[in-house]
Every structure is written in structure tokens, then in C-alpha cells.
Design a protein around this motif. Structure first.
Motif, short mmCIF file in Angstrom:
data_model
loop_
_atom_site.label_atom_id
_atom_site.label_comp_id
_atom_site.label_asym_id
_atom_site.label_seq_id
_atom_site.Cartn_x
_atom_site.Cartn_y
_atom_site.Cartn_z
N ASN A 122 -7.06 -8.17 -5.03
CA ASN A 122 -6.92 -6.71 -4.95
C ASN A 122 -8.28 -6.09 -4.66
N TRP A 123 -8.33 -4.77 -4.55
CA TRP A 123 -9.56 -4.05 -4.20
C TRP A 123 -10.47 -3.90 -5.43
N PRO A 124 -11.72 -3.58 -5.20
CA PRO A 124 -12.68 -3.50 -6.32
C PRO A 124 -12.39 -2.40 -7.35
N PRO A 179 -13.23 -6.11 10.06
CA PRO A 179 -12.44 -4.89 10.20
C PRO A 179 -11.09 -5.21 10.84
N ARG A 180 -10.09 -4.42 10.53
CA ARG A 180 -8.83 -4.53 11.27
C ARG A 180 -9.04 -3.87 12.63
N PRO A 181 -8.28 -4.27 13.65
CA PRO A 181 -8.60 -3.81 15.02
C PRO A 181 -8.63 -2.29 15.17
N MET A 204 -9.82 9.55 5.24
CA MET A 204 -9.09 8.85 6.29
C MET A 204 -9.31 7.34 6.16
N ASP A 205 -8.27 6.58 6.02
CA ASP A 205 -8.39 5.12 5.95
C ASP A 205 -9.19 4.64 7.17
N VAL A 206 -10.02 3.61 6.96
CA VAL A 206 -10.87 3.12 8.05
C VAL A 206 -10.08 2.68 9.29
N ILE A 207 -8.80 2.42 9.12
CA ILE A 207 -8.00 1.93 10.26
C ILE A 207 -7.47 3.05 11.15
N TRP A 208 -7.68 4.31 10.77
CA TRP A 208 -7.06 5.41 11.51
C TRP A 208 -8.02 6.14 12.45
N LEU A 242 -11.90 -5.72 5.69
CA LEU A 242 -12.72 -4.55 5.42
C LEU A 242 -11.81 -3.34 5.24
N GLY A 243 -11.87 -2.74 4.06
CA GLY A 243 -11.08 -1.54 3.81
C GLY A 243 -12.00 -0.36 3.61
N GLY A 244 -11.46 0.68 3.02
CA GLY A 244 -12.28 1.84 2.72
C GLY A 244 -11.78 3.09 3.42
N ALA A 245 -12.51 4.17 3.20
CA ALA A 245 -12.09 5.44 3.78
C ALA A 245 -13.31 6.27 4.19
N GLU A 276 2.59 -3.13 -4.44
CA GLU A 276 1.55 -2.39 -3.72
C GLU A 276 0.33 -2.43 -4.65
N GLU A 277 -0.73 -1.70 -4.29
CA GLU A 277 -1.97 -1.80 -5.06
C GLU A 277 -1.76 -1.60 -6.57
N GLU A 278 -1.09 -0.49 -6.94
CA GLU A 278 -1.02 -0.17 -8.36
C GLU A 278 -0.10 -1.10 -9.13
N SER A 319 -16.40 2.02 0.72
CA SER A 319 -16.03 0.84 1.48
C SER A 319 -15.05 0.03 0.63
N ASN A 320 -14.64 -1.11 1.11
CA ASN A 320 -13.71 -1.94 0.36
C ASN A 320 -13.71 -3.36 0.94
N ALA A 321 -13.58 -4.33 0.07
CA ALA A 321 -13.36 -5.71 0.50
C ALA A 321 -12.55 -6.34 -0.62
N GLN A 354 6.20 -4.97 1.91
CA GLN A 354 6.09 -4.87 3.37
C GLN A 354 5.44 -3.55 3.78
N TYR A 355 4.12 -3.52 3.82
CA TYR A 355 3.35 -2.31 4.22
C TYR A 355 1.94 -2.77 4.56
N GLU A 356 1.03 -1.81 4.69
CA GLU A 356 -0.33 -2.13 5.11
C GLU A 356 -1.02 -3.17 4.21
N GLY A 357 -0.71 -3.12 2.92
CA GLY A 357 -1.32 -4.07 1.99
C GLY A 357 -0.98 -5.51 2.33
N LEU A 358 0.20 -5.74 2.92
CA LEU A 358 0.57 -7.10 3.32
C LEU A 358 -0.23 -7.51 4.56
C1 GLC Z 1 -7.04 0.39 0.51
C2 GLC Z 1 -8.09 0.20 1.60
C3 GLC Z 1 -7.53 0.56 2.94
C4 GLC Z 1 -6.27 -0.23 3.20
C5 GLC Z 1 -5.25 -0.01 2.10
C6 GLC Z 1 -4.08 -0.96 2.31
O1 GLC Z 1 -6.78 1.73 0.32
O2 GLC Z 1 -9.25 0.95 1.33
O3 GLC Z 1 -8.47 0.35 3.97
O4 GLC Z 1 -5.71 0.07 4.45
O5 GLC Z 1 -5.84 -0.27 0.84
O6 GLC Z 1 -3.10 -0.82 1.37
#
Ligand code: GLC
Length: 428
Positions: free
Chosen positions: A276-278, A382-384, A104-108, A311-314, A258-260, A152-154, A200-204
Motif C-alpha cells: 500500500n501507499w506510505p 511513472p504510469r504512461p 490532481m493525480d499524477v496520471i491525469w 510512482l503515485g502522488g498528486a 481499495e486503499e482504505e 509523491s507516492n511509491a 477492479q480500479y486504478e489501484g489494481l
Molecule cells: C494513490 C496515488 C495515485 C494512484 C491512486 C490509485 O492515490 O497517489 O497516484 O493513482 O492511489 O488508487
């Protein structure tokens, strides 16, 4: 619906006794008041976004060999966080038992926990004190643990160290330096300047949040009760990105990334810089990568020095509708144990949640950016943690996208975003 496997009842009783669990209620509170998973044992399905799963196959076959009656099947969700969420929510709303363990993404967390889609977990059964605190915080809702930190993710800055060396330059520490290098050095070597996940999605939302925070601003107050985005620092952050597109050091194609796709563009040698993510580190470190040995990783720059990452991650959660919650719990313990977290870093370069891995000498030799990453995670925002986060994020990414594509002036985009967020919080 899944069928119980023959002999499972006997096995369950035996295991419950062995684990001292006899007397627990199914999926709820144990007699001592602590949360516990239900006692179902059997095959389970593990749902995870496809681009977050590269490290899993050998770890899962390790589990499956030792647990022939509790095999784990990997179920790959779409790449984009919003699409993953849509698929998960559709199933959970229908009370489907399709997923047992959810990455589960940390934001959910707030949304899943408040809807009763996931069960609270027995906090004392996990070594949370050994984990990165910011990651643990994202797994809590109203003081209870609802998931176990997985990775985790940053976000970090990737740069072409071969090109910077040729140009006699150091990696940028400020936005002005990054902008200058992206504008002047990149074109000289036939490269684009800078990319991030600007579709236009969460990555933005992530890229915008990092820019706003790096300028000293925020989108919402930490408790998510007040909108703070209509501010000078937020405008400065948005303007930095808008300038990139207007001045051409971020090319229009980055609006599709997007990420990829962002990772691939940098891996193919088309960009000087990438946010981008680590986990991108693992892909670029393959010997057949065109940028193998030619890139470096550092902290995100900000207006006057080091910036601030999102702060990202799952986290790993158990579906309330899972029939095999006991297996799900044991599998989560296995997945997050120290050797498997180490392997996750070694094979996929996902940031582990065990603090001790960040100071491990041999890991620092193979992943030299680990100390920078630990600092970035500990100082990331962290996102809210609001229950209707997804709605808020859609409002954010849509306003930012309109500013990046020059349909709205940055200030107008922020004013409209602030208005929508105020309403979303009020209705939430
Ligand atoms: C990564 C992060 C996640 C974030 C997503 C955004 O998967 O771990 O927290 O919401 O990217 O695209």
C-alpha cells in the motif's frame, strides 16, 4: 456562478501593484512570455480525494485565519481515483467554476492540460529544483508546468514484525520469500498472507504495474507510443499475483480492496503483508491501532531482490474556469512550502516533495522508512503520460481482474490487454 466580493477590485489592483504584476494578462502569458495565473482574488474551493486529506484541516485553518477574504473551502472527492476523475471531468467539461484548486493525480496531467481544463503555471515562482525530480516530471506537459507537486507516492511493503520475529524470519526481499512466508507463517498465526488494492480500479493497475516492472517488464514504452505488455516479464508479474489467489495466500476478499479497506484489514491484524501507499504508516502508528508497534515497512520485493514501485502522488492545478486564480496560486505556494510539507509528513505521512526532508534526522527518527521511500520514489516508474490514460487503465485493470478471478488464463488476458491498448493508443 460566484459573485465577486465587494471591494475586491480595489484589493486586486493594490495586490497586483505590490507584487509587480500590473500589466499581466489574465490567465495566460505575462509580457515576458512566462505563464501566469489570472488576477482574481477571493474565496476558493480546493478539491481533493477524501482519503488524501487527513493532513489538511489545520493547514487550511492556518491559511483562513490569515486570509479572511480568500477563505479556502475543502471539497472532498470520492476515495477511488477513477471516481474522482469522473466527478472532476463532468464539472470541467461543463466549464463549471466549482473547483479552483484541484489535487490532481499524477496520471491525469496530460488529459487535463490537453483539454485546456487547467492553466499553465509560472514555473520560476516555485522551487522546483528542491523537489523530487520524478514528482516534478509528472507535473509537466509538452515542456510546460501545469501543476505543482503536492505529494509523491511509491507503494511499499508493510509487514508484521512481531509475527516474523516469533517465527525467527526476516522481512522478505524476494517474491519467493514473501510467498513462502505468506503460505506457511501467516496461517500458523491465524493470519491471511498478502493484500494489495485488488478491486477492479486504478489501484489494481498500480499493483499490476509494480509486479510487471519488478520482473523487468513494462506495459507501454516510456513515451506511451508502443505496447510492450505482451512479454515474458509481464507474464511473470501477472502470474505472481494469480498464484497468490490460486494458492490461497491472497484471500478472495482482497478482490474488493481499495486503499482504505486494504489498510483497515492490515490495521485490524488480519494480514501478515500489505502492499500500500506510505500514508498507511500514519494510521498504523496511532496508539489505539491494534498493530501499533508491531509492524515494519520496507521496499517491495521482486523476483530476484528489490522490486519496483509505481510512482503515485498528486499535483496542485488551477482550474481554467476558476474566478480567483491569483488566490489559487498563492494558496498552492502556501500548501507546498517547506513547513507545510513537513507537517503533511508528520501528521498524515504523505511523502513530501521537498528532497531535503528525506535526510532530516528528526524526521528519520519518527519515520524510519524515509530513506527506503526516497529510493523507492526515485526508482519508481511513472504510469504512461498519455492523454487517454484513463481508458488505457480501464483496459488494464479489467484484463488483470479477469486473470485474478480465473475467468481468463494469464497469457490470454495479456494478449487481449495488448490488443486493446494498441487500439487505444492508435485512437488517442
Ligand atoms: C494513490 C496515488 C495515485 C494512484 C491512486 C490509485 O492515490 O497517489 O497516484 O493513482 O492511489 O488508487
Amino acid at each position: 456562478m460566484r459573485r465577486a466580493m465587494p471591494g475586491i477590485a480595489v484589493l486586486t489592483a493594490a495586490l497586483m501593484l505590490a507584487a509587480g504584476l500590473a500589466g499581466c494578462t489574465a490567465s495566460g502569458a505575462a509580457p515576458d512570455g512566462t505563464a501566469t495565473a489570472g488576477d482574481g482574488i477571493g474565496p476558493i474551493t480546493f478539491a481533493i480525494g477524501k482519503d488524501n486529506s487527513s493532513w489538511l484541516p489545520s493547514i487550511i485553518s492556518g491559511w483562513n485565519q490569515g486570509h479572511p477574504d480568500q477563505k479556502v473551502t475543502l471539497l472532498l472527492l470520492p476515495e477511488a481515483a477513477n471516481d474522482q476523475l469522473a466527478q472532476l471531468v463532468a464539472n470541467l467539461q461543463a466549464k463549471s467554476d466549482l473547483y479552483d484548486v484541484i489535487d490532481m493525480d499524477v496520471i491525469w496531467t496530460a488529459e487535463f492540460a490537453s483539454n485546456g481544463w487547467i492553466i499553465p503555471l509560472p514555473q520560476g515562482q516555485f522551487p522546483l529544483g528542491d523537489f523530487l525530480k520524478p514528482a516534478v516530471d509528472t507535473a509537466m506537459y509538452q515542456g510546460r508546468l501545469y501543476a505543482v507537486p503536492d505529494y509523491s507516492n511509491a507503494d511499499l511493503l508493510y509487514y508484521r514484525k512481531d509475527i516474523l520475529a516469533k517465527a525467527g524470519k526476516q522481512p522478505p526481499r524476494t517474491w519467493a520469500q514473501l510467498q513462502q512466508l505468506a503460505k506457511t507463517v501467516a496461517p500458523k498465526y491465524g493470519l491471511y498472507g498478502y493484500a494489495g488494492t485488488f478491486a477492479q480500479y486504478e489501484g489494481l493497475t498500480v499493483n499490476f504495474a509494480s509486479a510487471v516492472q519488478s520482473a523487468g517488464g513494462s506495459i507501454l514504452s516510456p513515451e506511451g507510443t508502443r505496447v510492450t505488455v505482451n512479454s515474458a516479464p509481464a507474464l511473470q508479474g501477472l502470474q505472481f499475483l494469480v498464484d497468490g489467489f490460486q494458492q490461497g495466500w491472497i484471500p478472495p476478499v482482497a478482490l474488493t480492496y481499495e486503499e482504505e479497506s486494504a489498510q483497515d484489514a492490515f490495521a485490524d491484524g488480519r494480514f501478515l503483508f500489505l502492499d500500500n501507499w506510505p500514508d498507511v504508516y500514519a494510521a498504523l502508528s496511532k496508539q489505539d491501532s491494534p498493530v501499533y508497534g508491531k509492524f515494519g515497512v520496507t521496499a517491495l520485493p521482486g523476483p530476484a531482490g528489490m522490486g519496483s514501485s509505481s510512482l503515485g502522488g498528486a499535483n496542485l492545478a488551477i482550474s481554467s474556469y476558476s474566478q480567483h486564480q491569483r488566490t489559487a496560486l498563492d494558496f498552492i505556494k502556501y500548501l507546498t512550502d517547506l513547513p507545510n510539507e513537513r507537517q503533511m509528513l508528520e501528521t498524515g505521512s504523505f511523502p513530501p516533495v521537498w528532497t531535503q526532508l528525506y535526510t532530516d534526522k528528526s524526521l528519520i527518527r519518527s519515520h524510519p522508512y524515509l530513506p527506503v521511500l526516497e529510493q523507492a520514489i526515485n526508482s519508481a516508474r511513472p504510469r504512461p503520460a498519455i492523454t487517454n490514460y484513463d481508458q488505457a487503465s480501464l483496459a488494464i485493470s479489467s484484463a488483470v481482474y479477469q486473470a485474478l478471478t480465473q475467468q481468463k488464463k494469464p497469457q490470454q488476458a495479456l494478449t487481449e490487454m495488448a490488443g486493446q491498448l494498441t487500439q487505444i493508443i492508435r485512437d488517442g
